[in-house]
Design a protein around this motif. Structure first.
Motif, PDB file in Angstrom:
ATOM      1  N   THR A  24       1.616  -9.210 -17.930  1.00 58.88           N
ATOM      2  CA  THR A  24       2.515  -9.228 -16.785  1.00 58.88           C
ATOM      3  C   THR A  24       1.868  -8.450 -15.649  1.00 58.88           C
ATOM      4  OG1 THR A  24       4.452  -9.342 -18.227  1.00 58.88           O
ATOM      5  CG2 THR A  24       4.820  -8.661 -15.950  1.00 58.88           C
ATOM      6  N   VAL A  25       1.812  -9.054 -14.470  1.00 56.71           N
ATOM      7  CA  VAL A  25       1.089  -8.475 -13.338  1.00 56.71           C
ATOM      8  C   VAL A  25       2.049  -8.293 -12.164  1.00 56.71           C
ATOM      9  CG1 VAL A  25      -0.942  -8.698 -11.854  1.00 56.71           C
ATOM     10  CG2 VAL A  25      -0.947  -9.741 -14.121  1.00 56.71           C
ATOM     11  N   PRO A  26       2.580  -7.081 -11.966  1.00 54.64           N
ATOM     12  CA  PRO A  26       3.471  -6.838 -10.833  1.00 54.64           C
ATOM     13  C   PRO A  26       2.710  -6.314  -9.614  1.00 54.64           C
ATOM     14  CG  PRO A  26       3.564  -4.981 -12.328  1.00 54.64           C
ATOM     15  CD  PRO A  26       2.558  -5.955 -12.910  1.00 54.64           C
ATOM     16  N   GLU A  27       3.349  -6.398  -8.462  1.00 54.26           N
ATOM     17  CA  GLU A  27       2.795  -5.860  -7.223  1.00 54.26           C
ATOM     18  C   GLU A  27       3.944  -5.387  -6.332  1.00 54.26           C
ATOM     19  OE1 GLU A  27       0.112  -7.219  -3.325  1.00 54.26           O
ATOM     20  OE2 GLU A  27       0.288  -8.520  -5.072  1.00 54.26           O
ATOM     21  N   PHE A  28       3.760  -4.216  -5.727  1.00 51.53           N
ATOM     22  CA  PHE A  28       4.759  -3.642  -4.826  1.00 51.53           C
ATOM     23  C   PHE A  28       4.051  -3.175  -3.554  1.00 51.53           C
ATOM     24  CE2 PHE A  28       5.719  -2.711  -9.255  1.00 51.53           C
ATOM     25  CZ  PHE A  28       6.972  -3.297  -9.414  1.00 51.53           C
ATOM     26  N   GLY A  29       4.694  -3.409  -2.416  1.00 49.20           N
ATOM     27  CA  GLY A  29       4.082  -3.006  -1.160  1.00 49.20           C
ATOM     28  C   GLY A  29       5.118  -2.624  -0.127  1.00 49.20           C
ATOM     29  N   ALA A  30       4.702  -1.751   0.789  1.00 47.25           N
ATOM     30  CA  ALA A  30       5.574  -1.334   1.895  1.00 47.25           C
ATOM     31  C   ALA A  30       4.714  -1.122   3.125  1.00 47.25           C
ATOM     32  CB  ALA A  30       6.327  -0.053   1.540  1.00 47.25           C
ATOM     33  N   MET A  31       5.224  -1.549   4.294  1.00 44.32           N
ATOM     34  CA  MET A  31       4.516  -1.334   5.546  1.00 44.32           C
ATOM     35  C   MET A  31       5.471  -0.720   6.552  1.00 44.32           C
ATOM     36  SD  MET A  31       2.468  -3.921   8.112  1.00 44.32           S
ATOM     37  CE  MET A  31       3.977  -4.513   8.867  1.00 44.32           C
ATOM     38  N   PHE A  32       5.031   0.371   7.169  1.00 41.85           N
ATOM     39  CA  PHE A  32       5.847   1.068   8.165  1.00 41.85           C
ATOM     40  C   PHE A  32       5.111   1.062   9.494  1.00 41.85           C
ATOM     41  CE2 PHE A  32       7.281   4.930  10.382  1.00 41.85           C
ATOM     42  CZ  PHE A  32       8.648   4.660  10.439  1.00 41.85           C
ATOM     43  N   ARG A  33       5.774   0.569  10.540  1.00 42.31           N
ATOM     44  CA  ARG A  33       5.164   0.518  11.866  1.00 42.31           C
ATOM     45  C   ARG A  33       5.427   1.847  12.571  1.00 42.31           C
ATOM     46  NH1 ARG A  33       7.120  -1.448  16.723  1.00 42.31           N
ATOM     47  NH2 ARG A  33       8.953  -2.305  15.660  1.00 42.31           N
ATOM     48  N   LEU A  34       4.349   2.645  12.732  1.00 41.96           N
ATOM     49  CA  LEU A  34       4.468   3.952  13.364  1.00 41.96           C
ATOM     50  C   LEU A  34       4.734   3.832  14.857  1.00 41.96           C
ATOM     51  CD1 LEU A  34       1.404   5.577  11.580  1.00 41.96           C
ATOM     52  CD2 LEU A  34       3.803   5.828  10.941  1.00 41.96           C
ATOM     53  N   ALA A  35       4.060   2.887  15.513  1.00 40.72           N
ATOM     54  CA  ALA A  35       4.227   2.596  16.932  1.00 40.72           C
ATOM     55  C   ALA A  35       3.843   1.134  17.124  1.00 40.72           C
ATOM     56  CB  ALA A  35       3.361   3.529  17.782  1.00 40.72           C
ATOM     57  N   SER A  36       3.842   0.670  18.357  1.00 41.30           N
ATOM     58  CA  SER A  36       3.605  -0.750  18.603  1.00 41.30           C
ATOM     59  C   SER A  36       2.235  -1.216  18.107  1.00 41.30           C
ATOM     60  CB  SER A  36       3.744  -1.050  20.095  1.00 41.30           C
ATOM     61  OG  SER A  36       2.821  -0.250  20.840  1.00 41.30           O
ATOM     62  N   ASN A  37       1.240  -0.332  18.131  1.00 38.92           N
ATOM     63  CA  ASN A  37      -0.117  -0.715  17.737  1.00 38.92           C
ATOM     64  C   ASN A  37      -0.654   0.069  16.544  1.00 38.92           C
ATOM     65  OD1 ASN A  37      -0.347  -2.616  19.864  1.00 38.92           O
ATOM     66  ND2 ASN A  37      -0.885  -0.985  21.296  1.00 38.92           N
ATOM     67  N   TYR A  38       0.232   0.723  15.809  1.00 39.78           N
ATOM     68  CA  TYR A  38      -0.192   1.534  14.669  1.00 39.78           C
ATOM     69  C   TYR A  38       0.747   1.281  13.497  1.00 39.78           C
ATOM     70  CZ  TYR A  38      -2.746   4.061  18.304  1.00 39.78           C
ATOM     71  OH  TYR A  38      -3.571   4.383  19.355  1.00 39.78           O
ATOM     72  N   SER A  39       0.173   1.167  12.305  1.00 36.10           N
ATOM     73  CA  SER A  39       0.996   0.935  11.127  1.00 36.10           C
ATOM     74  C   SER A  39       0.380   1.597   9.910  1.00 36.10           C
ATOM     75  CB  SER A  39       1.164  -0.568  10.875  1.00 36.10           C
ATOM     76  OG  SER A  39      -0.080  -1.161  10.561  1.00 36.10           O
ATOM     77  N   LEU A  40       1.208   1.826   8.904  1.00 36.90           N
ATOM     78  CA  LEU A  40       0.799   2.441   7.652  1.00 36.90           C
ATOM     79  C   LEU A  40       1.348   1.578   6.518  1.00 36.90           C
ATOM     80  CD1 LEU A  40      -0.683   5.039   6.641  1.00 36.90           C
ATOM     81  CD2 LEU A  40       1.585   6.074   6.394  1.00 36.90           C
TER      82      LEU A  40
END
Length: 246
Positions: A26-42
């Motif tokens: 079984t192969v799971p995957e989890f992800g999250a993306m947070f936009r710090l500002a209009s041109n920056y993300s984490l």
């Protein structure tokens, strides 16, 4: 996929694979993306991965090994992306990978050998940047650093790539290169291969007809190096060609 807030996006997925020889995984995957500002993300991801041995690796020439086990890993990664200006973008990724049974090829023909390298913890970073210096001139660069408890043969701890591309309307000029650090030459880590720096120059000439001409010079600095022990690579060499468009 879910977007609980305007700046936050969540993703998840799962895959199940069953193999008649190795069983199920079984192969799971989890992800999250947070936009710090209009041109920056984490972004952060946690994922499991696997690779079953191929038929060639198990049974076919030149180095079959029917006792190979599947590769498996858990990978944890944090990526920062930035686009501070319209002509500049960059990203940096930090990762931690817990892997087992990486399939490696050692030796040289006709005494090649395929084997599982055991367990390893890989930690490192990768960085990449693209700078459009002028409307028709761009610079690309990338760097990778790897630290491993069981570094596979022929894999460098440090590697730098770079290229300069110029669109001269009548021709496209590409200069690219890479610098590769020292690498282990065997699974026992008894000997090393030296590092090297390579350069490549390619010029493509455009015409109004359905073909274009190109000229390429490889190993521009005429370096002596080996990717695999016992196989010296060519010195400076050139080629020319014709490309047809249908």
């Amino acid at each position: 996929e879910r977007t609980p807030a305007s700046r936050l996006r969540l993703e998840s997925g799962v895959r199940y694979d069953h193999n008649s020889q190795y069983g199920g995984i079984t192969v799971p995957e989890f992800g999250a993306m947070f936009r710090l500002a209009s041109n920056y993300s984490l972004a952060a991801t946690v994922a499991r991965g696997f690779r079953n041995p191929t038929l060639r690796e198990l049974y076919l020439f030149p180095a079959p090994n029917p006792l190979l086990e599947p590769e498996t890993l858990w990978n944890y990664q944090l990526t920062f992306q930035a686009h501070p200006r319209s002509n500049l973008s960059a990203w940096t990724a930090f990762y931690y990978a817990d892997l087992s049974n990486l399939i490696v090829t050692t030796g040289r023909f006709p005494n090649l050998a395929l084997s599982n390298s055991g367990r390893a913890i890989n930690k490192g970073l990768e960085a990449n940047a693209v700078w459009k210096i002028l409307p028709r001139l761009s610079l690309n660069s990338g760097y990778a650093f790897l630290r491993s408890t069981n570094l596979a043969p022929y894999v460098p701890q440090n590697k730098l790539n770079y290229s300069l591309d110029w669109d001269a309307r009548f021709a496209f000029v590409h200069f690219g290169g890479m610098t590769v650090g020292r690498r282990w030459a065997d699974p026992a880590h008894a000997s090393q291969l030296g590092g090297y720096t390579l350069g490549t120059l390619k010029v493509s000439f455009f015409t109004e007809k359905p073909y274009n001409l190109f000229l390429m010079v490889d190993n521009l600095f005429n370096k002596r190096y080996q990717v695999v022990p016992g196989y010296p690579m060519p010195g400076i060499n050139a080629m020319a060609g014709l490309g047809l468009h249908f």
